[in-house]
Design a protein around this motif. Structure first.
Motif, PDB file in Angstrom:
ATOM      1  N   ASN A  74       0.807  -0.949  -0.336  1.00  0.00           N
ATOM      2  CA  ASN A  74       0.108  -0.493   0.412  1.00  0.00           C
ATOM      3  C   ASN A  74       0.955   1.155   0.159  1.00  0.00           C
ATOM      4  O   ASN A  74       2.188   0.837  -0.019  1.00  0.00           O
ATOM      5  N   GLY A  75       0.415   2.075  -0.158  1.00  0.00           N
ATOM      6  CA  GLY A  75       1.350   3.868  -0.510  1.00  0.00           C
ATOM      7  C   GLY A  75       1.450   4.343   1.064  1.00  0.00           C
ATOM      8  O   GLY A  75       2.513   4.145   1.513  1.00  0.00           O
ATOM      9  N   THR A  76       1.061   3.446   2.191  1.00  0.00           N
ATOM     10  CA  THR A  76       1.608   3.912   3.291  1.00  0.00           C
ATOM     11  C   THR A  76       3.101   3.650   3.691  1.00  0.00           C
ATOM     12  O   THR A  76       3.795   3.631   4.108  1.00  0.00           O
ATOM     13  N   THR A  99      -3.569  16.436   5.412  1.00  0.00           N
ATOM     14  CA  THR A  99      -2.343  15.796   4.248  1.00  0.00           C
ATOM     15  C   THR A  99      -3.084  14.689   4.834  1.00  0.00           C
ATOM     16  O   THR A  99      -3.939  14.854   5.684  1.00  0.00           O
ATOM     17  N   GLY A 102      -1.646   8.570   6.602  1.00  0.00           N
ATOM     18  CA  GLY A 102      -0.681   7.779   6.139  1.00  0.00           C
ATOM     19  C   GLY A 102       0.716   8.321   6.152  1.00  0.00           C
ATOM     20  O   GLY A 102       1.584   7.942   5.587  1.00  0.00           O
ATOM     21  N   MET A 161       3.394  17.077  -0.874  1.00  0.00           N
ATOM     22  CA  MET A 161       2.074  16.261  -1.168  1.00  0.00           C
ATOM     23  C   MET A 161       0.721  16.453  -2.170  1.00  0.00           C
ATOM     24  O   MET A 161       1.075  17.849  -1.860  1.00  0.00           O
ATOM     25  N   ASP A 187       4.356  12.559  -1.602  1.00  0.00           N
ATOM     26  CA  ASP A 187       3.580  11.545  -1.557  1.00  0.00           C
ATOM     27  C   ASP A 187       2.861  12.462  -2.596  1.00  0.00           C
ATOM     28  O   ASP A 187       1.657  13.152  -2.414  1.00  0.00           O
ATOM     29  N   ALA A 189       0.318   9.950  -3.720  1.00  0.00           N
ATOM     30  CA  ALA A 189      -1.069   8.678  -3.566  1.00  0.00           C
ATOM     31  C   ALA A 189      -2.076   9.354  -4.453  1.00  0.00           C
ATOM     32  O   ALA A 189      -2.642   8.302  -5.236  1.00  0.00           O
ATOM     33  N   GLU A 190      -1.911  10.755  -4.535  1.00  0.00           N
ATOM     34  CA  GLU A 190      -3.288  10.842  -5.020  1.00  0.00           C
ATOM     35  C   GLU A 190      -3.491  11.279  -6.399  1.00  0.00           C
ATOM     36  O   GLU A 190      -3.969  11.341  -7.419  1.00  0.00           O
ATOM     37  N   MET A 209       5.821   8.469  -3.785  1.00  0.00           N
ATOM     38  CA  MET A 209       5.137   7.450  -3.566  1.00  0.00           C
ATOM     39  C   MET A 209       3.910   7.281  -4.353  1.00  0.00           C
ATOM     40  O   MET A 209       3.137   8.837  -4.311  1.00  0.00           O
ATOM     41  N   ASN A 213      -5.236   2.191  -3.200  1.00  0.00           N
ATOM     42  CA  ASN A 213      -6.117   2.356  -2.736  1.00  0.00           C
ATOM     43  C   ASN A 213      -7.271   1.791  -3.623  1.00  0.00           C
ATOM     44  O   ASN A 213      -7.320   2.057  -5.094  1.00  0.00           O
ATOM     45  N   GLY A 223      -2.445  -1.635  -3.365  1.00  0.00           N
ATOM     46  CA  GLY A 223      -1.561  -1.470  -3.411  1.00  0.00           C
ATOM     47  C   GLY A 223      -0.619  -0.279  -3.217  1.00  0.00           C
ATOM     48  O   GLY A 223      -1.016   1.472  -3.203  1.00  0.00           O
TER      49      GLY A 223
END
Ligand SMILES: *Cc1c(COP(=O)(O)O)cnc(C)c1O
Length: 385
Positions: A74-76, A99, A102, A161, A187, A189-190, A209, A213, A223
């Motif tokens: 996962n991302g975390t 943020t 995570g 982020m 980050d 992630a999004e 990263m 999810n 993931g």
């Protein structure tokens, strides 16, 4: 509330959906997801070894124009492994208070100390102007490294982020980091599919990263991945996230305290099918965002949050700023009662009890944004209409 009623009809018009409930973000499986996951089941390769993991990593590296991608659970965990691999234990890490938890959890698990910085009111990322000013006053160089004047601790990294896919001002942030001998991490992630000046976010610093999810733009079920151009770092990450196992004939031999973070093949299979569709998803998301932008602009006092050229958002979650005199909770109540899943920002990290004691700059913009920003339904399928 009359204003809530106009917002509700605006949202329904943008989504071209007059009645059905509208979720914040639903996954969409209309490619080879069934074929590839069935292939894993048929072959028995469902777990931590298999061809889809390699394929997923290669596709992700290609898409983000990074030399390497390392896929994890996962991302975390991706962010945790990245910070850990960079030996930032006991360092302060500059990180937004605005943020998802995570980001901060990953810093904590890696044995580092979060040091909260404020947001830019336009893109909701770390504000470079405020950061530069803050570092000039509050940091000092010692033996070629940046240190916090107050705590005496080394400031080892900044994590930018990209909120809801809108890119932070990465060029300026990377520059500030270079001037202060601070590692620049992202980050992202999004933000799969978001770019600045044509260059993919996540690829601007030492490492970036992503999260896959179920609520993100594309999903592996669960993931995450790190991307980097640093071959030694990629090798270290691959090793550490795979229990630090070394080749030794029949034996289980490990040369470090590793993590069991490797992405299972069955998740990677789903991820490959989703990555194949990502370009189409991004087009659909742009359509929906464009409709929101046009319609929200007609609503007095509301502002649609957008990226301005040369920044390109992936439009993961559409977001608006509400008028100053409107209170957030009653509005959220009305939207949700009308079947529209709308959400506020995350409660700022420095408000959470386990992070309250850590160093921070003045965070007045984060405080203000927390009461004024809401997300609107943003599923890919809405943009396909
Ligand atoms: C989703 C997300 C993460 C964590 O990713 P997971 O895959 O859920 O662990 C981290 N940071 C941000 C900003 C996110 O939105």
């Amino acid at each position: 509330m009359k204003i809530a009623q106009s917002l509700i009809s605006t949202i329904r018009e943008a989504c071209q959906e007059s009645e059905a409930p509208l979720a914040l973000h639903e996954p969409l499986f209309q490619g080879k997801e069934w074929d590839y996951t069935k292939d894993c089941l048929d072959s028995g390769w469902v777990s931590s070894v298999g061809a889809y993991v390699d394929r997923f990593e290669q596709m992700l590296a290609d898409f983000t124009e990074s030399k390497h991608a390392v896929a994890v659970v996962n991302g975390t965990c991706a962010l945790h492994a990245l910070i850990y691999a960079l030996d930032l234990q006991n360092n302060e890490i500059l990180t937004p208070s605005l943020t998802f938890v995570g980001t901060t959890n990953a810093i904590m698990h890696a044995g580092a100390i979060p040091h909260f910085v404020d947001a830019d009111v336009q893109n909701l990322g770390v504000c470079p102007d405020k950061l530069a000013e803050y570092l000039a006053e509050n940091s000092v160089q010692r033996e070629g490294k940046c240190h916090n004047r107050q705590t005496g601790k080394k400031i080892g990294a900044l994590i930018a982020m990209h909120t809801f896919g809108i890119p932070a001002r990465v060029g300026e942030l990377a520059q500030i980091c270079a001037e202060h001998n601070i590692l620049f991490l992202e980050d992202a992630a999004e933000a799969i599919g978001s770019r600045v000046d044509g260059k993919h976010v996540g690829a601007w610093g030492v490492g970036g990263m992503f999260s896959f999810n179920g609520n993100k733009t594309i999903t592996c079920g669960g993931g995450g991945a790190v991307v980097t151009n640093d071959s030694a770092l990629a090798k270290k990450l691959k090793h550490l996230t795979n229990t630090a196992r070394v080749q030794d004939g029949f034996y289980f031999t490990h040369d470090a305290v590793g993590f069991n973070y490797r992405m299972p093949n069955i998740n990677a299979a789903l991820g490959v099918a989703q990555l194949e569709q990502l370009p189409n998803f991004l087009v659909a998301k742009r359509h929906l965002a464009e409709r929101y932008r046009t319609l929200i602009e007609r609503l007095e006092g509301f502002e649609f949050l957008q990226a301005f050229a040369p920044n390109e958002s992936n439009h993961w979650l559409n977001a608006i700023r509400i008028p100053k005199d409107l209170s957030l909770e009653p509005l959220l109540n009305e939207l949700n009662s009308a079947g529209i899943q709308a959400r506020p920002l995350w409660r700022p990290m420095h408000h959470l009890p386990m992070f309250a004691q850590f160093p921070k700059m003045n965070l007045d913009r984060t405080e203000e944004l927390f009461h004024r920003i809401i997300n609107l339904p943003s599923s890919v399928k809405l943009g396909l209409k």
